[in-house]
Write a protein that holds these residues in place. Structure first.
Motif, PDB file in Angstrom:
ATOM      1  N   GLY A  23      -3.522  -1.086 -12.068  1.00 43.40           N
ATOM      2  CA  GLY A  23      -2.066  -1.160 -12.031  1.00 43.40           C
ATOM      3  C   GLY A  23      -1.447   0.173 -11.647  1.00 43.40           C
ATOM      4  O   GLY A  23      -0.496   0.231 -10.848  1.00 43.40           O
ATOM      5  N   ILE A  24      -1.970   1.264 -12.209  1.00 40.01           N
ATOM      6  CA  ILE A  24      -1.464   2.599 -11.876  1.00 40.01           C
ATOM      7  C   ILE A  24      -1.722   2.915 -10.407  1.00 40.01           C
ATOM      8  O   ILE A  24      -0.851   3.449  -9.705  1.00 40.01           O
ATOM      9  CB  ILE A  24      -2.121   3.666 -12.779  1.00 40.01           C
ATOM     10  N   ALA A  25      -2.922   2.558  -9.938  1.00 36.99           N
ATOM     11  CA  ALA A  25      -3.255   2.768  -8.532  1.00 36.99           C
ATOM     12  C   ALA A  25      -2.337   1.950  -7.625  1.00 36.99           C
ATOM     13  O   ALA A  25      -1.932   2.411  -6.546  1.00 36.99           O
ATOM     14  CB  ALA A  25      -4.713   2.417  -8.274  1.00 36.99           C
ATOM     15  N   ALA A  26      -1.989   0.737  -8.068  1.00 33.73           N
ATOM     16  CA  ALA A  26      -1.091  -0.116  -7.290  1.00 33.73           C
ATOM     17  C   ALA A  26       0.304   0.506  -7.196  1.00 33.73           C
ATOM     18  O   ALA A  26       0.949   0.463  -6.142  1.00 33.73           O
ATOM     19  CB  ALA A  26      -1.009  -1.508  -7.917  1.00 33.73           C
ATOM     20  N   VAL A  27       0.769   1.100  -8.299  1.00 33.16           N
ATOM     21  CA  VAL A  27       2.063   1.797  -8.278  1.00 33.16           C
ATOM     22  C   VAL A  27       2.019   2.942  -7.271  1.00 33.16           C
ATOM     23  O   VAL A  27       2.978   3.166  -6.514  1.00 33.16           O
ATOM     24  CB  VAL A  27       2.424   2.326  -9.679  1.00 33.16           C
ATOM     25  N   MET A  28       0.905   3.656  -7.235  1.00 31.16           N
ATOM     26  CA  MET A  28       0.757   4.755  -6.291  1.00 31.16           C
ATOM     27  C   MET A  28       0.846   4.249  -4.849  1.00 31.16           C
ATOM     28  O   MET A  28       1.542   4.840  -4.015  1.00 31.16           O
ATOM     29  CB  MET A  28      -0.582   5.459  -6.530  1.00 31.16           C
ATOM     30  N   VAL A  29       0.152   3.157  -4.563  1.00 36.05           N
ATOM     31  CA  VAL A  29       0.140   2.616  -3.202  1.00 36.05           C
ATOM     32  C   VAL A  29       1.523   2.101  -2.803  1.00 36.05           C
ATOM     33  O   VAL A  29       2.031   2.416  -1.719  1.00 36.05           O
ATOM     34  CB  VAL A  29      -0.912   1.496  -3.082  1.00 36.05           C
ATOM     35  N   VAL A  30       2.149   1.326  -3.687  1.00 34.08           N
ATOM     36  CA  VAL A  30       3.455   0.731  -3.366  1.00 34.08           C
ATOM     37  C   VAL A  30       4.526   1.801  -3.226  1.00 34.08           C
ATOM     38  O   VAL A  30       5.335   1.785  -2.286  1.00 34.08           O
ATOM     39  CB  VAL A  30       3.862  -0.296  -4.444  1.00 34.08           C
ATOM     40  N   SER A  31       4.550   2.754  -4.161  1.00 35.59           N
ATOM     41  CA  SER A  31       5.550   3.822  -4.076  1.00 35.59           C
ATOM     42  C   SER A  31       5.288   4.718  -2.864  1.00 35.59           C
ATOM     43  O   SER A  31       6.228   5.199  -2.226  1.00 35.59           O
ATOM     44  CB  SER A  31       5.561   4.648  -5.359  1.00 35.59           C
ATOM     45  N   GLY A  32       4.000   4.936  -2.537  1.00 36.49           N
ATOM     46  CA  GLY A  32       3.680   5.696  -1.334  1.00 36.49           C
ATOM     47  C   GLY A  32       4.186   4.994  -0.086  1.00 36.49           C
ATOM     48  O   GLY A  32       4.730   5.636   0.831  1.00 36.49           O
ATOM     49  N   ALA A  34       6.742   2.944  -0.024  1.00 37.47           N
ATOM     50  CA  ALA A  34       8.204   3.040  -0.069  1.00 37.47           C
ATOM     51  C   ALA A  34       8.678   4.390   0.465  1.00 37.47           C
ATOM     52  O   ALA A  34       9.689   4.477   1.173  1.00 37.47           O
ATOM     53  CB  ALA A  34       8.694   2.820  -1.500  1.00 37.47           C
ATOM     54  N   VAL A  35       7.953   5.451   0.118  1.00 40.91           N
ATOM     55  CA  VAL A  35       8.301   6.780   0.621  1.00 40.91           C
ATOM     56  C   VAL A  35       8.078   6.841   2.123  1.00 40.91           C
ATOM     57  O   VAL A  35       8.914   7.358   2.874  1.00 40.91           O
ATOM     58  CB  VAL A  35       7.473   7.878  -0.087  1.00 40.91           C
ATOM     59  N   TRP A  36       6.959   6.321   2.573  1.00 43.37           N
ATOM     60  CA  TRP A  36       6.621   6.345   3.993  1.00 43.37           C
ATOM     61  C   TRP A  36       7.646   5.584   4.833  1.00 43.37           C
ATOM     62  O   TRP A  36       8.117   6.067   5.869  1.00 43.37           O
ATOM     63  CB  TRP A  36       5.224   5.737   4.194  1.00 43.37           C
ATOM     64  N   SER A  37       7.987   4.389   4.381  1.00 42.62           N
ATOM     65  CA  SER A  37       8.864   3.504   5.171  1.00 42.62           C
ATOM     66  C   SER A  37      10.340   3.789   4.971  1.00 42.62           C
ATOM     67  O   SER A  37      11.174   3.335   5.756  1.00 42.62           O
ATOM     68  CB  SER A  37       8.574   2.046   4.809  1.00 42.62           C
ATOM     69  N   GLY A  38      10.669   4.526   3.897  1.00 42.03           N
ATOM     70  CA  GLY A  38      12.090   4.739   3.592  1.00 42.03           C
ATOM     71  C   GLY A  38      12.742   3.489   3.066  1.00 42.03           C
ATOM     72  O   GLY A  38      13.972   3.378   3.051  1.00 42.03           O
TER      73      GLY A  38
END
Length: 261
Positions: A23-32, A34-38
């Motif tokens: 779950g923590i890794a998933a948050v990292m991927v999704v938030s990453g 979101a940052v990448w795509s704006g």
């Protein structure tokens, strides 16, 4: 089911990757992403989530490296304690392993290392093995830092979104600070664990009472302005070797602190 089969099943369960870590890794991927795509409405909060989740993932891998090395060095009790599942809640000191490092991150932007997994040292033979167990954690931070900085070294990060590059640079800097601090030969840190097996019994006995305060002492010393400046000069020099520029780290730090204007 035979006794042997039951033991094998139990051992396998002890090593299954925890849903909490996933779950923590998933948050990292999704938030990453979101940052990448704006995509995120609040881009700075997405940076915050990306850095914090990435930092917690690195802490889990740090402790896993200690546990895995201990297992192969002779401590077969590691699996029963759940350390091989990467579940941060299984660590002996969740406050020291996760809460305090994240708190220090929020307070000062410093990747202060945490502890610890409980290793039954009496099961392990040989001073070199004891040293390797202690070194395994910070070496994981070194590897993580190199992987994060590799795109800057190769120049592939030049065309990436600026917020993502800054976030990656800041997270890489945290890994470098964690590795460097953790290798200090201070009681309570892994650096001391590397040299401790080679010390005399008398020295170890005298040093033992200070071990619980080693990490706090390091953090206190870093609050001395002159020490802090020299320390970060060294950190920026190291990340600069890999092509990570100072201003990107500073921008990542600014974006991370979404509560500040």
């Amino acid at each position: 089911m035979s006794v042997i089969q039951m033991r094998r099943t139990h051992s396998g369960g002890d090593r299954r990757v925890s849903p909490i870590f996933l779950g923590i890794a998933a948050v990292m991927v999704v938030s990453g992403w979101a940052v990448w795509s704006g995509f995120a409405a609040n881009g700075r909060f997405a940076v915050f989530l990306f850095v914090v989740s990435g930092w917690i993932v690195s802490l889990c891998l740090h402790e896993y490296a200690h546990a895995r090395t201990a297992l192969h060095s002779g401590d077969t009790s590691i699996g029963e304690k759940g350390y091989l599942t990467l579940n941060p809640l299984k660590y002996t000191h969740v406050a020291l392993s996760i809460v305090l490092p994240v708190l220090f991150l929020l307070m000062g932007g410093i990747g202060l290392p945490g502890g610890a997994v409980f290793i039954e040292r009496n099961r392990i033979r040989g001073r070199l093995r004891h040293s390797l167990i202690s070194a395994a954690g910070p070496l994981t931070n070194v590897l993580f830092a190199v992987l994060l900085m590799l795109p800057f070294t190769l120049g592939t990060a030049d065309g990436w979104p600026s917020a993502f590059r800054a976030s990656l640079a800041f997270l890489a800097m945290l890994q470098v600070t964690s590795a460097l601090l953790n290798f200090l030969p201070v009681p309570g840190l892994d650096g001391y664990g590397v040299v401790e097996p080679w010390l005399s019994y008398e020295v170890k006995r005298q040093v033992a009472p200070f071990a619980p305060f080693g990490m706090l002492a390091v953090f206190g010393v870093l609050y001395i302005r002159s020490v802090n400046e020299k320390f970060f000069d060294l950190i920026y020099t190291i990340v600069g070797w890999f092509g990570v520029q100072d201003f990107l780290v500073a921008e990542g730090d600014f974006l991370f602190r979404f509560w500040q204007r």
